[in-house]
Write a protein that holds these residues in place. Structure first.
Motif, PDB file in Angstrom:
ATOM      1  N   ALA A   1       0.750  -1.095  -0.015  1.00 29.51           N
ATOM      2  CA  ALA A   1       0.416   0.033   0.122  1.00 29.51           C
ATOM      3  C   ALA A   1       0.756   1.312   0.164  1.00 29.51           C
ATOM      4  O   ALA A   1       0.200   2.482  -0.144  1.00 29.51           O
ATOM      5  CB  ALA A   1      -0.914   0.137   1.055  1.00 29.51           C
ATOM      6  N   GLY A   2       2.275   1.005   0.210  1.00 32.23           N
ATOM      7  CA  GLY A   2       3.072   2.398   0.243  1.00 32.23           C
ATOM      8  C   GLY A   2       3.653   2.962   1.547  1.00 32.23           C
ATOM      9  O   GLY A   2       3.985   3.832   1.567  1.00 32.23           O
ATOM     10  N   ASP A   3       2.838   2.009   2.567  1.00 30.90           N
ATOM     11  CA  ASP A   3       3.449   2.554   3.875  1.00 30.90           C
ATOM     12  C   ASP A   3       4.683   2.058   4.181  1.00 30.90           C
ATOM     13  O   ASP A   3       5.179   1.207   3.809  1.00 30.90           O
ATOM     14  CB  ASP A   3       2.287   1.880   4.833  1.00 30.90           C
ATOM     15  CG  ASP A   3       0.985   2.331   4.592  1.00 30.90           C
ATOM     16  OD1 ASP A   3       0.565   3.577   4.375  1.00 30.90           O
ATOM     17  OD2 ASP A   3       0.006   1.549   4.690  1.00 30.90           O
ATOM     18  N   LEU A   4       5.609   2.938   4.977  1.00 29.78           N
ATOM     19  CA  LEU A   4       6.931   2.671   5.529  1.00 29.78           C
ATOM     20  C   LEU A   4       6.899   2.697   6.916  1.00 29.78           C
ATOM     21  O   LEU A   4       6.433   3.400   7.560  1.00 29.78           O
ATOM     22  CB  LEU A   4       7.771   3.758   4.932  1.00 29.78           C
ATOM     23  CG  LEU A   4       9.279   3.480   5.112  1.00 29.78           C
ATOM     24  CD1 LEU A   4       9.764   2.498   4.329  1.00 29.78           C
ATOM     25  CD2 LEU A   4       9.943   4.731   5.092  1.00 29.78           C
ATOM     26  N   TRP A   5       7.364   1.378   7.384  1.00 27.65           N
ATOM     27  CA  TRP A   5       7.546   0.905   8.805  1.00 27.65           C
ATOM     28  C   TRP A   5       8.881   0.951   9.195  1.00 27.65           C
ATOM     29  O   TRP A   5       9.596   0.207   8.413  1.00 27.65           O
ATOM     30  CB  TRP A   5       6.810  -0.204   9.075  1.00 27.65           C
ATOM     31  CG  TRP A   5       5.156   0.150   8.935  1.00 27.65           C
ATOM     32  CD1 TRP A   5       4.385  -0.339   7.614  1.00 27.65           C
ATOM     33  CD2 TRP A   5       4.195   0.442   9.931  1.00 27.65           C
ATOM     34  NE1 TRP A   5       3.207  -0.071   8.022  1.00 27.65           N
ATOM     35  CE2 TRP A   5       3.110   0.440   9.320  1.00 27.65           C
ATOM     36  CE3 TRP A   5       4.279   0.908  11.171  1.00 27.65           C
ATOM     37  CZ2 TRP A   5       1.855   0.775  10.043  1.00 27.65           C
ATOM     38  CZ3 TRP A   5       3.237   1.543  11.881  1.00 27.65           C
ATOM     39  CH2 TRP A   5       2.179   1.431  11.210  1.00 27.65           C
ATOM     40  N   VAL A   6       9.590   1.557  10.187  1.00 29.57           N
ATOM     41  CA  VAL A   6      10.685   1.440  10.877  1.00 29.57           C
ATOM     42  C   VAL A   6      10.692   0.466  11.558  1.00 29.57           C
ATOM     43  O   VAL A   6       9.570   0.622  12.487  1.00 29.57           O
ATOM     44  CB  VAL A   6      11.350   2.877  11.098  1.00 29.57           C
ATOM     45  CG1 VAL A   6      12.472   2.788  11.757  1.00 29.57           C
ATOM     46  CG2 VAL A   6      11.036   4.029   9.997  1.00 29.57           C
ATOM     47  N   LEU A   7      11.671  -0.311  11.660  1.00 33.09           N
ATOM     48  CA  LEU A   7      11.791  -1.595  12.455  1.00 33.09           C
ATOM     49  C   LEU A   7      12.660  -1.182  13.681  1.00 33.09           C
ATOM     50  O   LEU A   7      13.955  -0.815  13.542  1.00 33.09           O
ATOM     51  CB  LEU A   7      12.333  -2.625  11.822  1.00 33.09           C
ATOM     52  CG  LEU A   7      11.581  -3.135  10.604  1.00 33.09           C
ATOM     53  CD1 LEU A   7      11.966  -4.497   9.753  1.00 33.09           C
ATOM     54  CD2 LEU A   7      10.022  -3.237  10.755  1.00 33.09           C
ATOM     55  N   ASP A   8      12.324  -1.744  14.958  1.00 34.86           N
ATOM     56  CA  ASP A   8      13.176  -1.611  15.953  1.00 34.86           C
ATOM     57  C   ASP A   8      13.783  -2.848  16.729  1.00 34.86           C
ATOM     58  O   ASP A   8      13.126  -3.697  17.301  1.00 34.86           O
ATOM     59  CB  ASP A   8      12.193  -1.118  17.267  1.00 34.86           C
ATOM     60  CG  ASP A   8      12.216   0.487  17.527  1.00 34.86           C
ATOM     61  OD1 ASP A   8      13.005   1.218  16.777  1.00 34.86           O
ATOM     62  OD2 ASP A   8      11.129   0.867  17.966  1.00 34.86           O
ATOM     63  N   ARG A   9      14.493  -3.343  15.737  1.00 34.94           N
ATOM     64  CA  ARG A   9      15.304  -4.702  15.987  1.00 34.94           C
ATOM     65  C   ARG A   9      16.433  -4.605  14.756  1.00 34.94           C
ATOM     66  O   ARG A   9      16.506  -4.266  13.722  1.00 34.94           O
ATOM     67  CB  ARG A   9      14.256  -5.756  15.667  1.00 34.94           C
ATOM     68  CG  ARG A   9      14.953  -7.161  15.911  1.00 34.94           C
ATOM     69  CD  ARG A   9      14.089  -8.098  15.944  1.00 34.94           C
ATOM     70  NE  ARG A   9      14.542  -9.187  16.063  1.00 34.94           N
ATOM     71  CZ  ARG A   9      13.883 -10.665  16.241  1.00 34.94           C
ATOM     72  NH1 ARG A   9      12.649 -10.578  16.426  1.00 34.94           N
ATOM     73  NH2 ARG A   9      14.565 -11.692  16.365  1.00 34.94           N
ATOM     74  N   ASP A  10      17.517  -4.980  15.430  1.00 31.14           N
ATOM     75  CA  ASP A  10      18.885  -4.977  14.586  1.00 31.14           C
ATOM     76  C   ASP A  10      19.301  -6.352  14.104  1.00 31.14           C
ATOM     77  O   ASP A  10      20.084  -6.327  13.258  1.00 31.14           O
ATOM     78  CB  ASP A  10      20.170  -4.386  15.363  1.00 31.14           C
ATOM     79  CG  ASP A  10      19.809  -2.908  15.800  1.00 31.14           C
ATOM     80  OD1 ASP A  10      19.048  -2.227  14.937  1.00 31.14           O
ATOM     81  OD2 ASP A  10      20.011  -2.361  16.773  1.00 31.14           O
TER      82      ASP A  10
END
Length: 57
Positions: free
Chosen positions: A15-24
């Motif tokens: 859908a074009g949403d960008l989610w930043v991830l909290d995990r390395d």
């Protein structure tokens, strides 16, 4: 799609949403691949990832 940007690892949805991830500690072989992730919201556009894996099919 799992990617890496200026704010770190992220997922771009169909859908074009960008989610930043909290995990390395995500497998680098997943970069550029379609993934499924499970976790909790940690802000407006941030996910605290509990599990992530490649989407098959």
């Amino acid at each position: 799609m799992l990617g890496h940007g200026g704010r770190g690892l992220n997922i771009l949805t169909d859908a074009g949403d960008l989610w930043v991830l909290d995990r390395d500690d995500i497998d680098p072989d997943l970069l550029g691949r379609r993934v499924t992730a499970e976790g909790t919201l940690a802000g407006l556009d941030r996910l605290n990832i509990e599990w992530i894996g490649e989407t098959l099919g």
